[in-house]
Design an enzyme around this catalytic site. Sequence first.
Site, short mmCIF file in Angstrom:
data_model
loop_
_atom_site.label_atom_id
_atom_site.label_comp_id
_atom_site.label_asym_id
_atom_site.label_seq_id
_atom_site.Cartn_x
_atom_site.Cartn_y
_atom_site.Cartn_z
N GLY A 176 49.66 47.08 39.78
CA GLY A 176 50.01 46.44 38.52
C GLY A 176 48.85 46.23 37.57
CD GLN A 177 42.70 47.23 37.55
OE1 GLN A 177 42.72 47.83 38.62
NE2 GLN A 177 41.58 46.82 36.97
CB VAL A 201 42.94 45.62 31.20
CG1 VAL A 201 41.53 45.76 30.64
CG2 VAL A 201 43.94 45.36 30.07
CG HIS A 210 41.85 41.50 34.75
ND1 HIS A 210 41.78 42.87 34.69
CD2 HIS A 210 43.18 41.19 34.78
CE1 HIS A 210 43.02 43.37 34.67
NE2 HIS A 210 43.88 42.38 34.73
#
Length: 149
Positions: free
Chosen positions: A94-95, A97, A101
Site C-alpha cells: 500500500g505504499q 509515496v 514514511h
Amino acid sequence: MVDGCIFCRILAGDAPASFVHRGQAVSSLIDIRPVTPGHLLVIPNRHVTHVRDLPDAVADELFAVARRLARALLRTGLRAEGTNMLVADGEQAGQEVFHAHLHVFPRFAGDGFRIGSSAYDEAPPSRTELDGVAEQIVAAMAGEREVGS
Ligand SMILES: [Zn+2]
C-alpha cells in the site's frame, strides 16, 4: 533529494506542507489526505525508499518522534482516544509515496477506520505451521547484519 519525489520537494521547501516537527534526521507533517484529523507522517530528511532500509539511528529517531507525536495528539483538542502507527513498505503493502514514511493517526470510537483480514474469520494455523514460518525467518535473519552498521 530525488527528482520527482514529493517528500524531497517538500523538505527542500519547493512544495507546501504543514510541518509539526523539523529535526536533524527526521521531520513530521500533516498528511494531505488525513484518515482522521491530525493524521501525521514522520519522514527521514534524506531520501530512502523503505523504512526497512533506514540506517538504525534514523529509524530510532523516526520511532521516537512518532511516539512523541502520539502522546501530543492525546493532549490536543482533536478527537484522539488512541493512535495507530503504520508503515507501508512496498507497493503491494500500500505504499504510494516512495520516500520512507511512518503514519501516526488519531483514533476514536466510530471513526470508521478498519484494518481487516479474512484470516481473522478462519481457524488459526497449527503450532507446527507457526514454527515452520518462524524457522524460515530466523534463518533469514541469521545472515543479515544490522542496517547502518
Ligand atoms: Zn524523497
